[in-house]
Scaffold this motif. Structure first.
Motif, PDB file in Angstrom:
ATOM      1  N   GLN A  24       2.097  -2.932  12.115  1.00 15.61           N
ATOM      2  CA  GLN A  24       2.951  -2.133  11.229  1.00 15.61           C
ATOM      3  C   GLN A  24       4.156  -1.562  11.957  1.00 15.61           C
ATOM      4  O   GLN A  24       4.063  -1.165  13.114  1.00 15.61           O
ATOM      5  CB  GLN A  24       2.159  -0.944  10.675  1.00 15.61           C
ATOM      6  CG  GLN A  24       0.950  -1.340   9.849  1.00 15.61           C
ATOM      7  CD  GLN A  24       0.132  -0.135   9.429  1.00 15.61           C
ATOM      8  OE1 GLN A  24      -0.223   0.690  10.255  1.00 15.61           O
ATOM      9  NE2 GLN A  24      -0.162  -0.035   8.145  1.00 15.61           N
TER      10      GLN A  24
ATOM     11  N   GLU B  45       7.863   1.559   5.501  1.00 19.22           N
ATOM     12  CA  GLU B  45       6.941   0.877   6.417  1.00 19.22           C
ATOM     13  C   GLU B  45       6.811  -0.573   5.967  1.00 19.22           C
ATOM     14  O   GLU B  45       6.925  -0.881   4.770  1.00 19.22           O
ATOM     15  CB  GLU B  45       5.578   1.587   6.363  1.00 19.22           C
ATOM     16  CG  GLU B  45       4.544   1.052   7.331  1.00 19.22           C
ATOM     17  CD  GLU B  45       3.163   1.681   7.093  1.00 19.22           C
ATOM     18  OE1 GLU B  45       2.581   2.202   8.046  1.00 19.22           O
ATOM     19  OE2 GLU B  45       2.692   1.642   5.939  1.00 19.22           O
TER      20      GLU B  45
ATOM     21  N   ALA C 132       0.720   5.784   0.403  1.00 15.16           N
ATOM     22  CA  ALA C 132      -0.068   6.843   1.035  1.00 15.16           C
ATOM     23  C   ALA C 132       0.250   8.185   0.410  1.00 15.16           C
ATOM     24  O   ALA C 132       1.404   8.466   0.056  1.00 15.16           O
ATOM     25  CB  ALA C 132       0.188   6.888   2.538  1.00 15.16           C
TER      26      ALA C 132
ATOM     27  N   PHE D 136       2.021   8.372  11.342  1.00 15.87           N
ATOM     28  CA  PHE D 136       2.160   9.804  11.030  1.00 15.87           C
ATOM     29  C   PHE D 136       3.117  10.441  12.037  1.00 15.87           C
ATOM     30  O   PHE D 136       4.077  11.106  11.671  1.00 15.87           O
ATOM     31  CB  PHE D 136       0.798  10.527  11.176  1.00 15.87           C
ATOM     32  CG  PHE D 136       0.004  10.675   9.904  1.00 15.87           C
ATOM     33  CD1 PHE D 136       0.362  11.622   8.961  1.00 15.87           C
ATOM     34  CD2 PHE D 136      -1.135   9.914   9.675  1.00 15.87           C
ATOM     35  CE1 PHE D 136      -0.399  11.797   7.808  1.00 15.87           C
ATOM     36  CE2 PHE D 136      -1.893  10.073   8.517  1.00 15.87           C
ATOM     37  CZ  PHE D 136      -1.524  11.021   7.588  1.00 15.87           C
TER      38      PHE D 136
ATOM     39  N   ALA E 226      -2.395   4.387  12.222  1.00 18.16           N
ATOM     40  CA  ALA E 226      -2.061   5.402  11.219  1.00 18.16           C
ATOM     41  C   ALA E 226      -1.553   6.661  11.910  1.00 18.16           C
ATOM     42  O   ALA E 226      -0.550   7.252  11.499  1.00 18.16           O
ATOM     43  CB  ALA E 226      -3.273   5.723  10.356  1.00 18.16           C
TER      44      ALA E 226
ATOM     45  N   HIS F  84       0.846  -1.193   0.000  1.00 15.94           N
ATOM     46  CA  HIS F  84       0.000   0.000   0.000  1.00 15.94           C
ATOM     47  C   HIS F  84       0.877   1.237   0.000  1.00 15.94           C
ATOM     48  O   HIS F  84       2.008   1.228   0.479  1.00 15.94           O
ATOM     49  CB  HIS F  84      -0.968   0.017   1.190  1.00 15.94           C
ATOM     50  CG  HIS F  84      -0.378   0.512   2.482  1.00 15.94           C
ATOM     51  ND1 HIS F  84      -0.078  -0.322   3.537  1.00 15.94           N
ATOM     52  CD2 HIS F  84      -0.046   1.760   2.901  1.00 15.94           C
ATOM     53  CE1 HIS F  84       0.411   0.389   4.544  1.00 15.94           C
ATOM     54  NE2 HIS F  84       0.456   1.665   4.196  1.00 15.94           N
TER      55      HIS F  84
ATOM     56  N   ARG G 232      -1.207  12.560   0.471  1.00 19.54           N
ATOM     57  CA  ARG G 232      -1.991  13.583   1.178  1.00 19.54           C
ATOM     58  C   ARG G 232      -2.304  14.684   0.181  1.00 19.54           C
ATOM     59  O   ARG G 232      -1.385  15.239  -0.422  1.00 19.54           O
ATOM     60  CB  ARG G 232      -1.154  14.166   2.310  1.00 19.54           C
ATOM     61  CG  ARG G 232      -0.628  13.108   3.266  1.00 19.54           C
ATOM     62  CD  ARG G 232       0.692  13.510   3.864  1.00 19.54           C
ATOM     63  NE  ARG G 232       1.216  12.466   4.743  1.00 19.54           N
ATOM     64  CZ  ARG G 232       2.415  12.523   5.306  1.00 19.54           C
ATOM     65  NH1 ARG G 232       3.210  13.556   5.083  1.00 19.54           N
ATOM     66  NH2 ARG G 232       2.819  11.546   6.079  1.00 19.54           N
TER      67      ARG G 232
ATOM     68  N   PHE H 241      -3.722   4.782   0.943  1.00 21.68           N
ATOM     69  CA  PHE H 241      -4.292   5.550   2.052  1.00 21.68           C
ATOM     70  C   PHE H 241      -4.228   7.013   1.650  1.00 21.68           C
ATOM     71  O   PHE H 241      -3.146   7.550   1.409  1.00 21.68           O
ATOM     72  CB  PHE H 241      -3.467   5.290   3.317  1.00 21.68           C
ATOM     73  CG  PHE H 241      -4.109   5.803   4.582  1.00 21.68           C
ATOM     74  CD1 PHE H 241      -4.970   4.992   5.323  1.00 21.68           C
ATOM     75  CD2 PHE H 241      -3.844   7.074   5.055  1.00 21.68           C
ATOM     76  CE1 PHE H 241      -5.565   5.451   6.489  1.00 21.68           C
ATOM     77  CE2 PHE H 241      -4.438   7.542   6.226  1.00 21.68           C
ATOM     78  CZ  PHE H 241      -5.287   6.730   6.946  1.00 21.68           C
TER      79      PHE H 241
ATOM     80  N   ASN I 219       4.291   8.963  -0.129  1.00 22.90           N
ATOM     81  CA  ASN I 219       5.219   9.128   0.990  1.00 22.90           C
ATOM     82  C   ASN I 219       5.735   7.827   1.578  1.00 22.90           C
ATOM     83  O   ASN I 219       6.683   7.808   2.353  1.00 22.90           O
ATOM     84  CB  ASN I 219       4.646  10.080   2.057  1.00 22.90           C
ATOM     85  CG  ASN I 219       3.384   9.524   2.705  1.00 22.90           C
ATOM     86  OD1 ASN I 219       3.341   8.377   3.123  1.00 22.90           O
ATOM     87  ND2 ASN I 219       2.351  10.359   2.794  1.00 22.90           N
ATOM     88  N   HIS I 220       5.111   6.719   1.251  1.00 23.75           N
ATOM     89  CA  HIS I 220       5.697   5.409   1.552  1.00 23.75           C
ATOM     90  C   HIS I 220       4.979   4.353   0.736  1.00 23.75           C
ATOM     91  O   HIS I 220       3.878   4.593   0.225  1.00 23.75           O
ATOM     92  CB  HIS I 220       5.660   5.077   3.044  1.00 23.75           C
ATOM     93  CG  HIS I 220       4.276   4.908   3.631  1.00 23.75           C
ATOM     94  ND1 HIS I 220       3.439   5.965   3.875  1.00 23.75           N
ATOM     95  CD2 HIS I 220       3.594   3.806   4.025  1.00 23.75           C
ATOM     96  CE1 HIS I 220       2.303   5.521   4.416  1.00 23.75           C
ATOM     97  NE2 HIS I 220       2.370   4.215   4.503  1.00 23.75           N
TER      98      HIS I 220
ATOM     99  N   PHE J 119      -7.173  -0.254   7.115  1.00 19.25           N
ATOM    100  CA  PHE J 119      -6.178   0.391   7.971  1.00 19.25           C
ATOM    101  C   PHE J 119      -6.752   0.581   9.364  1.00 19.25           C
ATOM    102  O   PHE J 119      -7.928   0.309   9.593  1.00 19.25           O
ATOM    103  CB  PHE J 119      -5.762   1.733   7.351  1.00 19.25           C
ATOM    104  CG  PHE J 119      -5.050   1.560   6.048  1.00 19.25           C
ATOM    105  CD1 PHE J 119      -3.670   1.439   6.003  1.00 19.25           C
ATOM    106  CD2 PHE J 119      -5.765   1.466   4.856  1.00 19.25           C
ATOM    107  CE1 PHE J 119      -3.013   1.240   4.801  1.00 19.25           C
ATOM    108  CE2 PHE J 119      -5.116   1.269   3.650  1.00 19.25           C
ATOM    109  CZ  PHE J 119      -3.738   1.162   3.622  1.00 19.25           C
TER     110      PHE J 119
END
Ligand code: OOG
Ligand code: NI
Length: 468
Positions: free
Chosen positions: A266, A295, A72, A409, A405, A70, A74, A129, A225-226, A400
């Motif tokens: 995780q 991650e 993510a 973050f 999460a 997965h 934003r 995500f 971002n990952h 998730f």
């Protein structure tokens, strides 16, 4: 154009997931090391636990394991979110679930875009995500306006990507050439750009409000971002990370280690220091920003509402007993508290099933097939299971966890970045921004379970599909 020529959305998603992985390997070399570690641990785990390997074969998960990951992102505005939703729809991904992270001091709310049918998940379980920045949570009006005006000027999609999305919506699909083009164009939205869209001073202002606000607002696009691969034994991965030069976060998020894994566990490694160029910086004056991190996750059983309520209660109890946020200095104590509180959660598949804690997939055995014309054969689900005519495996959790999460973050934003926004869940506002409702994940698991019961009833030639 004939429908025959269309590539299936599942196949576009599989292509996209693999292109994304290749891009991220180039961008973040440690990601390659992480993938190596995960495949070593997975191989070892299967060698050591043949029964696990057998389950993975039965459910078909073995085929998706290597490509399972997965990402993510934003996004900054409602319009970006709505368009990203249309972009993911081209690949058969729909918004599932609503996550409010404001209560954890992160000014976003989120959903997960993913495939929803078990057959599609089998082709490609790729998920993203996706968080939407909540500018309304920024207190200073001037800064809020600055952020909004910077975001209003950017276009995170290429013109060709937009055209192909429209074309797909209009025609009902994309042919092979357009699909390949789409994958390439869509990837551009997720690429890292070291060129910021703001001056060094503006960056600082945004950053001082919240590091995440700077991450969303100051760049050309919502860089991925990952990208998280799925491991079969996360405790082994956590131990193995430092040996590969990857420093893990202090605690594994989620439930404690168990014989029957549940939900999601995780771990992650710290964000990279990236060099960035602000609009006013000269070549010498490099800026720095932390955006991308690594991650790893282990996925377990999807829980029913009853199982989920129990999980939430036990997790809360462990956190309350700890009396603070799990971190380096209390990691061991936290893990001990977790395993103590979770002793209340049955750690045996049959018990979990009988107590209605998890969702399952059912399979007819050879024995069940052979006996299907016997007059005295069992016909209730429990009796069929007891007689060995039907066996079952837990459904894998595809979603998730909000507390996890938030922990992910936070560990990447640095502990100093914690703010307090109170609890501000607003699913309606999120759906309005997205332009569509998010799907209820619990309903999706229940439907998959029902379909598997119906398939068993059909194979066993039970009248009226009585198992379902
Ligand atoms: C997303 C963090 C959440 C997960 O695995 O729970 C997440 C983000 O940092 O943007 O990816
Ligand atoms: Ni993640």
């Amino acid at each position: 154009m004939s429908t025959q020529a269309f590539v299936s959305p599942d196949s576009i998603r599989a292509q996209f997931s693999s292109a994304m992985s290749a891009m991220y390997k180039q961008e973040v070399p440690l990601y390659g090391a992480l993938l190596d570690l995960v495949s070593e641990v997975n191989q070892q785990t299967m060698d050591q636990r043949p029964e696990l390997a057998e389950s993975l074969h039965l459910t078909g998960e073995i085929q998706r394991l290597d490509q399972e990951r997965h990402g993510a992102i934003r996004v900054g505005t409602a319009e970006e979110l709505a368009t990203i939703g249309r972009l993911f729809a081209v690949m058969g991904m729909q918004p599932v679930g609503y996550y409010d992270l404001s209560c954890a001091g992160v000014p976003v709310h989120s959903t997960a875009f993913r495939a929803v049918h078990e057959q599609s998940l089998q082709v490609s379980p790729f998920r993203v995500f996706t968080s939407l920045l909540r500018l309304e949570l920024i207190e200073q009006p001037a800064l809020r306006e600055l952020a909004a005006s910077i975001l209003a000027k950017r276009q995170i999609f290429t013109p060709r990507a937009l055209t192909l999305i429209e074309q797909c919506e209009r025609d009902g699909g994309l042919n092979a050439a357009d699909a390949a083009d789409f994958v390439e164009q869509a990837l551009e939205t997720f690429r890292w750009h070291r060129q910021a869209t703001v001056t060094a001073e503006q960056y600082q202002q945004l950053h001082d409000q919240h590091r995440l606000i700077a991450d969303v607002v100051a760049f050309k696009g919502p860089h991925i971002n990952h990208l998280t691969p799925r491991v079969l034994d996360i405790d082994a991965a956590q131990v193995g990370m430092p040996k590969k030069g990857i420093p893990p976060k202090a605690v594994i998020e989620g439930p404690p280690p168990r014989r029957v894994p549940i939900l999601l566990r995780q771990t992650s490694f710290k964000a990279l220091q990236e060099e960035v160029a602000f609009t006013d910086s000269d070549a010498q004056a490099e800026g720095r920003h932390t955006a991308r991190f690594g991650e790893i996750e282990q996925r377990g059983a999807a829980l029913t509402p009853k199982g989920r309520a129990l999980y939430d209660r036990l997790l809360d109890a462990a956190r309350e007993a700890l009396g603070g946020v799990p971190a380096e200095n209390n990691a061991e104590h936290y893990m001990q508290l977790l395993s103590e509180t979770f002793s209340e959660f049955a750690d045996d598949v049959e018990q979990m099933r009988q107590q209605g804690l998890a969702f399952f997939r059912y399979f007819v055995t050879e024995q069940g097939l052979a006996a299907r014309h016997n007059e005295n054969r069992p016909t209730s689900l429990q009796a069929l299971i007891d007689a060995g005519h039907v066996r079952f495996e837990a459904l894998v959790y595809e979603d998730f966890l909000p507390v996890s999460a938030a922990g992910i973050f936070q560990s990447n934003l640095g502990d100093d970045a914690q703010s307090n926004y109170g609890s501000n869940a607003n699913q309606q506002a999120f759906e309005q921004a997205l332009g569509a409702p998010v799907l209820d994940e619990l309903k999706l698991y229940a439907e998959t379970e029902q379909r598997s019961l119906q398939a068993c009833a059909k194979q066993l030639e039970l009248v009226n599909s009585r198992l379902a």
